[in-house]
Design a protein around this motif. Structure first.
Motif, mmCIF file in Angstrom:
data_model
loop_
_atom_site.group_PDB
_atom_site.id
_atom_site.type_symbol
_atom_site.label_atom_id
_atom_site.label_comp_id
_atom_site.label_asym_id
_atom_site.label_seq_id
_atom_site.Cartn_x
_atom_site.Cartn_y
_atom_site.Cartn_z
ATOM 1 N N PHE B 142 0.801 -1.088 -0.022
ATOM 2 C CA PHE B 142 0.155 0.011 -0.067
ATOM 3 C C PHE B 142 0.817 1.116 -0.032
ATOM 4 O O PHE B 142 0.470 2.113 0.695
ATOM 5 N N CYS B 143 2.133 1.092 -0.791
ATOM 6 C CA CYS B 143 2.956 2.218 -0.417
ATOM 7 C C CYS B 143 2.622 3.466 -1.140
ATOM 8 O O CYS B 143 2.739 4.541 -0.572
ATOM 9 N N ASP B 144 1.578 3.554 -2.086
ATOM 10 C CA ASP B 144 1.048 4.898 -2.814
ATOM 11 C C ASP B 144 0.153 5.465 -1.994
ATOM 12 O O ASP B 144 0.248 6.670 -2.035
ATOM 13 N N SER B 145 -0.613 4.814 -1.004
ATOM 14 C CA SER B 145 -1.291 5.546 0.001
ATOM 15 C C SER B 145 -0.234 6.271 1.046
ATOM 16 O O SER B 145 -0.975 7.272 1.888
ATOM 17 N N MET B 146 0.899 5.980 1.181
ATOM 18 C CA MET B 146 1.732 6.491 2.074
ATOM 19 C C MET B 146 2.728 7.699 1.292
ATOM 20 O O MET B 146 3.625 7.954 1.885
ATOM 21 N N GLY B 147 2.323 7.858 0.269
ATOM 22 C CA GLY B 147 2.514 8.948 -0.611
ATOM 23 C C GLY B 147 3.833 8.629 -1.523
ATOM 24 O O GLY B 147 4.706 9.448 -1.784
ATOM 25 N N LEU B 148 4.018 7.359 -1.705
ATOM 26 C CA LEU B 148 5.339 6.792 -2.343
ATOM 27 C C LEU B 148 4.690 6.460 -3.928
ATOM 28 O O LEU B 148 3.490 6.280 -4.017
ATOM 29 N N ASP B 149 5.769 6.187 -4.734
ATOM 30 C CA ASP B 149 5.467 5.767 -6.105
ATOM 31 C C ASP B 149 6.101 4.504 -6.243
ATOM 32 O O ASP B 149 7.345 4.448 -6.231
ATOM 33 N N ASP B 304 6.118 13.869 13.857
ATOM 34 C CA ASP B 304 6.332 15.172 14.876
ATOM 35 C C ASP B 304 7.893 15.291 15.025
ATOM 36 O O ASP B 304 8.268 16.485 14.954
ATOM 37 N N ARG B 305 8.740 14.345 15.044
ATOM 38 C CA ARG B 305 9.969 14.393 15.109
ATOM 39 C C ARG B 305 10.750 14.881 13.937
ATOM 40 O O ARG B 305 11.758 15.362 13.837
ATOM 41 N N TYR B 306 10.549 13.993 12.974
ATOM 42 C CA TYR B 306 11.386 13.992 11.680
ATOM 43 C C TYR B 306 10.667 14.289 10.424
ATOM 44 O O TYR B 306 10.984 14.283 9.376
ATOM 45 N N GLY B 307 9.291 14.602 10.371
ATOM 46 C CA GLY B 307 8.415 15.240 9.342
ATOM 47 C C GLY B 307 8.023 14.338 8.268
ATOM 48 O O GLY B 307 7.625 14.613 7.206
ATOM 49 N N LYS B 308 8.240 12.737 8.606
ATOM 50 C CA LYS B 308 7.713 11.995 7.784
ATOM 51 C C LYS B 308 7.034 10.782 8.366
ATOM 52 O O LYS B 308 7.341 10.553 9.694
ATOM 53 N N SER B 309 6.250 10.072 7.894
ATOM 54 C CA SER B 309 5.822 8.890 8.225
ATOM 55 C C SER B 309 6.746 7.670 8.420
ATOM 56 O O SER B 309 7.581 7.487 7.668
ATOM 57 N N LEU B 310 6.747 7.072 9.577
ATOM 58 C CA LEU B 310 7.924 5.943 9.717
ATOM 59 C C LEU B 310 6.966 4.544 9.282
ATOM 60 O O LEU B 310 7.733 3.309 9.172
ATOM 61 N N CYS B 311 5.866 4.486 8.692
ATOM 62 C CA CYS B 311 5.220 3.371 7.864
ATOM 63 C C CYS B 311 5.631 3.796 6.323
ATOM 64 O O CYS B 311 5.032 4.884 5.796
ATOM 65 N N VAL B 312 6.105 2.913 5.790
ATOM 66 C CA VAL B 312 6.556 2.900 4.169
ATOM 67 C C VAL B 312 5.386 2.114 3.137
ATOM 68 O O VAL B 312 5.439 2.370 2.028
ATOM 69 N N GLY B 313 4.479 1.379 3.832
ATOM 70 C CA GLY B 313 3.631 1.030 3.005
ATOM 71 C C GLY B 313 3.903 -0.321 2.393
ATOM 72 O O GLY B 313 3.605 -0.860 1.346
ATOM 73 N N CYS B 314 5.289 -1.161 2.782
ATOM 74 C CA CYS B 314 5.616 -2.292 2.114
ATOM 75 C C CYS B 314 4.840 -3.392 2.400
ATOM 76 O O CYS B 314 4.683 -4.528 1.794
ATOM 77 N N GLY B 315 3.898 -3.551 3.482
ATOM 78 C CA GLY B 315 3.027 -4.498 3.717
ATOM 79 C C GLY B 315 3.362 -5.852 4.239
ATOM 80 O O GLY B 315 2.881 -6.687 4.621
#
Lengths: 286, 360
Positions: B142-149, B304-315
């Motif tokens: 589900f990586c594209d839902s997490m803003g990845l391509d 909050d700390r690093y400005g990105k999600s720590l989930c990358v949607g790799c499943g």
């Protein structure tokens, strides 16, 4: 690759953040049956590094493991750690003799806001081993006595055997002008002629006005909770109540994850927080 | 530049003579069914159709166990502590967009915020990443839902994009440009480098809507949802071991006589001993706070700390969780909540235990 930015003001002892300096124990004093103070110097007899009151360091009993302790004092050629025997590594530490080799890395974390406290009255509230981190700030204030107002120390423990630095309290600190020490135990005990009461009511009876006064608080969970409620009830502002937190730590540099609370790492962003900062940390338990 | 399919084995052969080349494979001498990035060479056949490898490539930067230093006494009886450094140049060939993003997250942790972790940095500086656009997706992706391509990993040094007879090759960093020098004999100049690939871009079939999730989680620390979802967790820690971004570690030692080695190894916030202190105080002794910590760290605290999600949607955690405690279902549940002022359930809301999007 993200750019490497060093935005923390901690200096670092070794060339590598996780690799300790080889040091030695130069003096051991027995504070209570289960608390000892260890002075640590480099092999050349120098102070391992400079620290600010409130900072911590990772002390290794080399074959046994390493633990994070607050630096309870520093001298020209040593750092001092006051350690209660509560687990495996502290047990090993207590078994060491003067001259023993230890590892040390640090200093870590932030410090008590000793500059912001200038011109203020300061009330220290400590319980048991919780006086160890307060000692670094208290002695700093006494070394710069003219910069600070009235100093009070409210200190308690279950029994006289739980009270550390009694010699300093009686013979050194209370002899400094406008320094007032108030010591109590919780359970009546033969030979104890001082106060017997819990810390929070003791605090209330002192009737110290909150104007221009900051509180520095460190003790076990129940002391922390009761004193916090008492102080807030007496009208102290949350931003004027300062504490230092304890969490399991392995790396000390904000990587290993154990001391993570919300978006903060206690080892790096703490251990010193005001109560108003703690209110923003989800589930900080306090 | 074009890398034709028939030149790929020669390229890998040639590169592996000069550097350590890691490729996605399930033929290495690991336990059956566990695919990973394995050292290209005898007995390791790359499988560029694998989506995703069972184990993420994080161990190349952050080994499961890593010796940090040796200590003991030298021949004159003087104590020593000697750091141990390893790290040859490593070419990570064929990582997906999700794993490339996970390296960005690890860089944030290990290289920023005041202290640089030199053990990580040494390996990171010697790592070259070659990303491979996905030609198909797993049902857990589900990586594209997490803003990845899935087709492009902007932080990778080299990007490969599948075309009908091979891969388009693009250097995306200076490191990548340098690395491609060695590739030149195996590449073909394409007449129209901007020609659209003949293999269509893939889309994930598993979708989540991340809109407003972080903002809701900010208010949900004390929400009863955590009690509900944590019930079925057996705190096995599988999710943290297969996660490409989980980076918690323990530090321990092994001794022989009065000398030894101190090492670090992967640890998991799912375990109660993880936060247990001497004197038995433990802020996360119960299961619920640990489950909450993991999901909050992935979806809220890290941002909050690093400005990105720590989930990358790799499943990977979705696929491997033995009790189907599925992060995508959790996100759906959070999305469906109507929160009151302090993050408590709204009047009309009821909390139900989620199933899974994916058959187990």
């Amino acid at each position: 690759m993200s750019p490497i930015k060093i935005d923390h003001d901690c200096a670092r002892a070794g060339a590598l953040a996780l690799v300790p300096l080889v040091c030695k124990v130069t003096e051991i004093s027995e504070e209570t049956p289960d608390v000892k103070a260890f002075r640590v110097s480099t092999l050349e007899g120098k102070r391992p590094f400079e620290s600010q009151p409130g900072q911590t360091a990772m002390l290794s009993v080399i074959p046994s493991g390493e633990c994070m302790f607050c630096i309870s004092a520093q001298g020209d050629d040593y750092l001092e750690f006051t350690v209660k025997r509560v687990g495996y590594v502290t047990e090993q530490l207590h078994a060491l003799s003067v001259g023993a080799t230890v590892g040390l890395r640090g200093p870590y974390g932030n410090a008590f806001p000793y500059d912001e406290l200038k011109g203020k009255d300061v009330l220290f509230v400590g319980g048991g081993i919780g006086l160890a981190p307060l000692r670094a700030l208290l002695t700093y204030l006494l070394d710069h006595r003219a910069d600070y107002g009235r100093i009070d120390l409210v200190y308690s423990g279950s029994t006289p055997d739980d009270l550390i630095f009694l010699h300093d309290i009686k013979n050194v600190w209370s002899q400094v002008p406008d320094v007032h020490t108030h010591v109590s135990i919780y359970r009546p005990c033969e030979g104890w002629e001082g106060e017997v009461c819990y810390t929070a009511p003791f605090l209330k009876d002192l009737k110290l006005p909150q104007e221009n006064r900051a509180v520095v608080l460190c003790g076990g969970p129940s002391l922390f909770r009761t004193c916090k409620e008492m102080l807030l009830g007496l009208g102290f502002a949350a931003e004027d109540i300062i504490t230092t937190l304890e969490m399991k730590m392995k790396c000390g540099i904000g990587k290993c994850g154990r001391c993570n609370v919300g978006s903060r790492y206690i080892c790096l962003d703490g251990p010193v927080f005001t109560l108003s900062e703690l209110a923003d940390l989800p589930g900080s338990e306090h | 530049m074009l890398l034709k399919n028939d030149r790929l084995p020669e390229l890998l052969q040639s590169l592996s003579a000069e550097q350590r080349v890691y490729v996605p494979s399930n033929t290495s001498n690991t336990s059956a069914g566990v695919s990973r990035f394995a050292l290209y060479g005898t007995g390791v056949e790359p499988d560029f159709e694998l989506v995703n490898t069972t184990m993420p490539p994080k161990d190349l930067l952050f080994p499961q166990t890593q010796k940090m230093y040796r200590y003991g006494f030298d021949t004159e009886g003087l104590p020593f502590i000697n750091a141990q450094h390893d790290g040859d140049e490593v070419l990570l060939f064929g990582i997906r967009s999700c794993d490339a993003r996970s390296i960005e997250c690890m860089d944030d942790v290990f290289l920023t915020k005041g202290f640089v972790d030199e053990f990580y940095q040494t390996r990171r500086e010697k790592l070259i990443t070659v990303a491979l656009g996905c030609s198909h997706v797993a049902e857990t992706c589900f990586c594209d839902s997490m803003g990845l391509d899935a087709n492009r990993a902007p932080s990778a040094d080299v990007q490969l994009t599948a075309v009908s007879d091979g891969y388009e090759v693009h250097a995306q960093t200076e490191k990548g440009t340098t690395a491609l020098e060695a590739w030149r004999p195996f590449l073909t100049e394409t007449a129209a480098p901007e020609a659209s690939p003949s293999v269509p871009n893939v889309q994930c079939t598993l979708k989540v809507d991340m809109t407003g999730i972080k903002e809701k989680l900010d208010l949900m620390f004390d929400h009863p949802l955590w009690d509900e979802i944590s019930k079925k967790c057996i705190t096995c820690g599988t999710c943290t071991y297969v996660c490409p971004t989980c980076h918690c570690f323990d530090i321990s030692q092994e001794n022989k006589m009065n000398a030894g080695e101190r090492f670090r190894c992967w640890d998991s916030c799912m375990f109660s001993a993880y936060t247990e202190m001497a004197g038995n105080h433990n802020p996360r002794a119960e299961k619920m706070p640990r489950v909450r910590q993991r999901f909050m760290h992935k979806l809220c605290f890290f941002e909050d700390r690093y400005g990105k999600s720590l989930c990358v949607g790799c499943g990977r955690c979705v696929e491997k969780c033995p009790v189907a405690l599925d992060i995508t279902m959790l996100i759906d549940q959070i999305g469906a909540l109507e929160l009151g002022a302090a993050g408590q359930p709204g009047a009309t809301e009821s909390v139900t235990e989620g199933g899974s999007h994916v058959a187990h």
